[in-house]
Design a protein around this motif. Structure first.
Motif, PDB file in Angstrom:
ATOM      1  N   ILE A 113       0.862  -1.180   0.000  1.00 17.37           N
ATOM      2  CA  ILE A 113       0.000   0.000   0.000  1.00 17.37           C
ATOM      3  C   ILE A 113       0.897   1.229   0.000  1.00 17.37           C
ATOM      4  CG2 ILE A 113      -2.052  -1.031   1.086  1.00 17.37           C
ATOM      5  CD1 ILE A 113      -1.099   0.176   3.725  1.00 17.37           C
ATOM      6  N   GLU A 114       0.325   2.354  -0.378  1.00 20.63           N
ATOM      7  CA  GLU A 114       1.142   3.561  -0.455  1.00 20.63           C
ATOM      8  C   GLU A 114       1.285   4.145   0.952  1.00 20.63           C
ATOM      9  OE1 GLU A 114       2.064   3.977  -4.250  1.00 20.63           O
ATOM     10  OE2 GLU A 114       0.734   5.690  -4.317  1.00 20.63           O
ATOM     11  N   ILE A 115       2.504   4.446   1.316  1.00 23.19           N
ATOM     12  CA  ILE A 115       2.726   4.978   2.657  1.00 23.19           C
ATOM     13  C   ILE A 115       3.442   6.324   2.602  1.00 23.19           C
ATOM     14  CG2 ILE A 115       2.804   2.716   3.776  1.00 23.19           C
ATOM     15  CD1 ILE A 115       5.932   3.233   3.874  1.00 23.19           C
ATOM     16  N   PRO A 125       1.906  20.879  -3.082  1.00 20.94           N
ATOM     17  CA  PRO A 125       0.849  20.901  -2.063  1.00 20.94           C
ATOM     18  C   PRO A 125       0.353  19.489  -1.703  1.00 20.94           C
ATOM     19  CG  PRO A 125       0.011  21.715  -4.177  1.00 20.94           C
ATOM     20  CD  PRO A 125       1.471  21.434  -4.367  1.00 20.94           C
ATOM     21  N   THR A 126       0.614  18.513  -2.555  1.00 15.18           N
ATOM     22  CA  THR A 126       0.084  17.157  -2.275  1.00 15.18           C
ATOM     23  C   THR A 126       1.188  16.145  -1.964  1.00 15.18           C
ATOM     24  OG1 THR A 126       0.148  16.547  -4.618  1.00 15.18           O
ATOM     25  CG2 THR A 126      -1.922  17.487  -3.797  1.00 15.18           C
ATOM     26  N   GLY A 127       2.436  16.594  -1.983  1.00 12.33           N
ATOM     27  CA  GLY A 127       3.533  15.646  -1.736  1.00 12.33           C
ATOM     28  C   GLY A 127       4.459  16.102  -0.619  1.00 12.33           C
ATOM     29  N   GLY A 128       3.927  16.961   0.262  1.00 12.06           N
ATOM     30  CA  GLY A 128       4.744  17.501   1.352  1.00 12.06           C
ATOM     31  C   GLY A 128       5.331  16.410   2.248  1.00 12.06           C
ATOM     32  N   TRP A 129       4.651  15.267   2.291  1.00 14.54           N
ATOM     33  CA  TRP A 129       5.125  14.146   3.118  1.00 14.54           C
ATOM     34  C   TRP A 129       6.483  13.606   2.657  1.00 14.54           C
ATOM     35  CZ3 TRP A 129       5.862  10.429  -0.357  1.00 14.54           C
ATOM     36  CH2 TRP A 129       5.060  10.440  -1.492  1.00 14.54           C
ATOM     37  N   VAL A 130       6.918  13.965   1.443  1.00 10.12           N
ATOM     38  CA  VAL A 130       8.181  13.421   0.918  1.00 10.12           C
ATOM     39  C   VAL A 130       9.364  13.830   1.815  1.00 10.12           C
ATOM     40  CG1 VAL A 130       8.934  15.252  -0.711  1.00 10.12           C
ATOM     41  CG2 VAL A 130       9.303  12.836  -1.273  1.00 10.12           C
ATOM     42  N   SER A 154       6.675   3.040  -0.247  1.00  9.55           N
ATOM     43  CA  SER A 154       6.751   4.208  -1.129  1.00  9.55           C
ATOM     44  C   SER A 154       5.369   4.807  -1.359  1.00  9.55           C
ATOM     45  CB  SER A 154       7.360   3.805  -2.478  1.00  9.55           C
ATOM     46  OG  SER A 154       6.553   2.829  -3.104  1.00  9.55           O
ATOM     47  N   ARG A 155       5.377   6.003  -1.884  1.00  9.67           N
ATOM     48  CA  ARG A 155       4.136   6.657  -2.338  1.00  9.67           C
ATOM     49  C   ARG A 155       4.483   7.585  -3.493  1.00  9.67           C
ATOM     50  NH1 ARG A 155      -0.837   7.592   0.682  1.00  9.67           N
ATOM     51  NH2 ARG A 155      -2.166   8.828  -0.674  1.00  9.67           N
ATOM     52  N   LEU A 156       3.523   7.734  -4.382  1.00  9.78           N
ATOM     53  CA  LEU A 156       3.747   8.550  -5.584  1.00  9.78           C
ATOM     54  C   LEU A 156       2.928   9.838  -5.516  1.00  9.78           C
ATOM     55  CD1 LEU A 156       3.664   7.147  -9.202  1.00  9.78           C
ATOM     56  CD2 LEU A 156       2.093   8.978  -8.598  1.00  9.78           C
ATOM     57  N   TYR A 157       3.458  10.909  -6.067  1.00 14.17           N
ATOM     58  CA  TYR A 157       2.635  12.111  -6.268  1.00 14.17           C
ATOM     59  C   TYR A 157       3.049  12.812  -7.553  1.00 14.17           C
ATOM     60  CZ  TYR A 157       6.449  15.066  -4.391  1.00 14.17           C
ATOM     61  OH  TYR A 157       7.644  15.706  -4.186  1.00 14.17           O
ATOM     62  N   LYS A 216      -8.412  -0.710  -0.707  1.00 13.11           N
ATOM     63  CA  LYS A 216      -9.813  -0.426  -0.961  1.00 13.11           C
ATOM     64  C   LYS A 216      -9.948  -0.435  -2.481  1.00 13.11           C
ATOM     65  CE  LYS A 216     -12.981   3.009   0.393  1.00 13.11           C
ATOM     66  NZ  LYS A 216     -12.941   4.464   0.446  1.00 13.11           N
ATOM     67  N   ARG A 217     -10.442  -1.524  -3.018  1.00 10.08           N
ATOM     68  CA  ARG A 217     -10.532  -1.628  -4.465  1.00 10.08           C
ATOM     69  C   ARG A 217     -11.898  -2.150  -4.874  1.00 10.08           C
ATOM     70  NH1 ARG A 217      -6.326   0.666  -3.733  1.00 10.08           N
ATOM     71  NH2 ARG A 217      -4.308   0.197  -4.693  1.00 10.08           N
ATOM     72  N   LYS A 218     -12.325  -1.811  -6.091  1.00  9.51           N
ATOM     73  CA  LYS A 218     -13.595  -2.304  -6.621  1.00  9.51           C
ATOM     74  C   LYS A 218     -13.503  -3.808  -6.834  1.00  9.51           C
ATOM     75  CE  LYS A 218     -14.724   1.985  -8.962  1.00  9.51           C
ATOM     76  NZ  LYS A 218     -14.907   2.688 -10.217  1.00  9.51           N
TER      77      LYS A 218
HETATM   78  C1  FMN Z   1      -1.343   9.144 -10.899  1.00  5.71           C
HETATM   79  C2  FMN Z   1      -1.284   9.172  -9.394  1.00  5.71           C
HETATM   80  C3  FMN Z   1      -1.223  10.395  -8.746  1.00  5.71           C
HETATM   81  C4  FMN Z   1      -1.150  10.440  -7.349  1.00  5.71           C
HETATM   82  N1  FMN Z   1      -1.016  11.650  -6.720  1.00  5.71           N
HETATM   83  C5  FMN Z   1      -0.840  11.685  -5.385  1.00  5.71           C
HETATM   84  C6  FMN Z   1      -0.569  12.919  -4.738  1.00  5.71           C
HETATM   85  O1  FMN Z   1      -0.497  13.985  -5.368  1.00  5.71           O
HETATM   86  N2  FMN Z   1      -0.368  12.893  -3.385  1.00  5.71           N
HETATM   87  C7  FMN Z   1      -0.419  11.726  -2.665  1.00  5.71           C
HETATM   88  O2  FMN Z   1      -0.194  11.757  -1.444  1.00  5.71           O
HETATM   89  N3  FMN Z   1      -0.714  10.533  -3.261  1.00  5.71           N
HETATM   90  C8  FMN Z   1      -0.897  10.487  -4.594  1.00  5.71           C
HETATM   91  N4  FMN Z   1      -1.133   9.280  -5.215  1.00  5.71           N
HETATM   92  C9  FMN Z   1      -1.270   8.048  -4.418  1.00  5.71           C
HETATM   93  C10 FMN Z   1      -2.733   7.510  -4.472  1.00  5.71           C
HETATM   94  O3  FMN Z   1      -3.535   8.271  -3.632  1.00  5.71           O
HETATM   95  C11 FMN Z   1      -2.713   6.020  -4.075  1.00  5.71           C
HETATM   96  O4  FMN Z   1      -1.973   5.325  -5.049  1.00  5.71           O
HETATM   97  C12 FMN Z   1      -4.103   5.406  -4.002  1.00  5.71           C
HETATM   98  O5  FMN Z   1      -4.859   6.039  -2.991  1.00  5.71           O
HETATM   99  C13 FMN Z   1      -4.053   3.922  -3.695  1.00  5.71           C
HETATM  100  O6  FMN Z   1      -3.343   3.700  -2.513  1.00  5.71           O
HETATM  101  P1  FMN Z   1      -3.207   2.216  -1.868  1.00  5.71           P
HETATM  102  O7  FMN Z   1      -2.501   1.349  -2.871  1.00  5.71           O
HETATM  103  O8  FMN Z   1      -2.421   2.421  -0.596  1.00  5.71           O
HETATM  104  O9  FMN Z   1      -4.596   1.710  -1.597  1.00  5.71           O
HETATM  105  C14 FMN Z   1      -1.190   9.217  -6.596  1.00  5.71           C
HETATM  106  C15 FMN Z   1      -1.251   7.994  -7.274  1.00  5.71           C
HETATM  107  C16 FMN Z   1      -1.278   7.962  -8.649  1.00  5.71           C
HETATM  108  C17 FMN Z   1      -1.292   6.619  -9.339  1.00  5.71           C
END
Ligand code: FMN
Length: 171
Positions: free
Chosen positions: A11-13, A64-69, A109-112, A152-154
């Motif tokens: 999961i994304e952390i 604004p959405t990746g401050g956690w980095v 990891s987590r992506l933004y 949380k997925r469909k």
């Molecule tokens: C294209 C894309 C853009 C995203 N942008 C952000 C972001 O700006 N900030 C952030 O904290 N997470 C971002 N995420 C992470 C998503 O919120 C996360 O992948 C999604 O909620 C599923 O998380 P899970 O695998 O932990 O369930 C992004 C993910 C993707 C694939």
């Protein structure tokens, strides 16, 4: 861990331990990006490994959405050449590979993404040439606590059809 289990448990952390990721794991993550497939095998990406408190702070300050980095051990900024209309697919595939290989080695990891006008500011601060685009940033590090994916997925029948769009599938 097999690939499917890596996918299922990842999961994304955004909270990371204050502990450096082992060099071997970092190398494997970069290798996973380098080896990714790309349209026409153009490999037009360029990755920037960002680490160090000040550098991560600077990166965090322009999103604004990746401050956690700021809490990550390191980040990989993926840039691609937007003149190729498949550039986001290429970048997405390579980042997924890096994230999966990271998790296989215990690295979360987590992506933004970075939108304008922050995109311009981030490019300037990282010396990224005008013609490149930051497709996304992935922050990496050891997770602060043991995490088991609670995704949380469909359901599969909500996202898959059989032969024609909308025809239910039974699996
Ligand atoms: C294209 C894309 C853009 C995203 N942008 C952000 C972001 O700006 N900030 C952030 O904290 N997470 C971002 N995420 C992470 C998503 O919120 C996360 O992948 C999604 O909620 C599923 O998380 P899970 O695998 O932990 O369930 C992004 C993910 C993707 C694939």
């Amino acid at each position: 861990m097999g690939v499917l289990d890596t996918i299922k448990t990842r999961i994304e952390i955004q909270e990371f331990e204050k502990k450096s990721v082992e060099l071997e794991a970092k190398k494997k993550i970069l290798e996973a990006g380098r080896l990714a497939p790309s349209g026409r095998n153009l490999q037009h990406w360029h990755y920037i490994l960002v680490e160090g408190e000040e550098e991560l702070e600077r990166l965090a300050s322009v999103s604004p959405t990746g401050g956690w980095v700021i809490n990550a051990d390191f980040a990989i900024v993926t840039t691609t050449d937007p003149k190729y209309n498949f550039n986001e697919i290429d970048a997405g595939r390579s980042m997924t590979q890096m994230q999966l290989v990271g998790w296989e080695n215990g690295v979360g990891s987590r992506l933004y993404t970075i939108k304008e006008p922050d995109q311009k500011k981030a490019k300037l601060s990282l010396n990224i040439p005008e013609e490149y685009h930051i497709t996304a940033v992935v922050g990496f590090g050891y997770p602060i606590k043991k995490i088991i994916g609670k995704k949380k997925r469909k359901a599969i029948d909500e996202v898959v059809s059989y032969n024609k769009f909308g025809t239910p599938i039974e699996i």
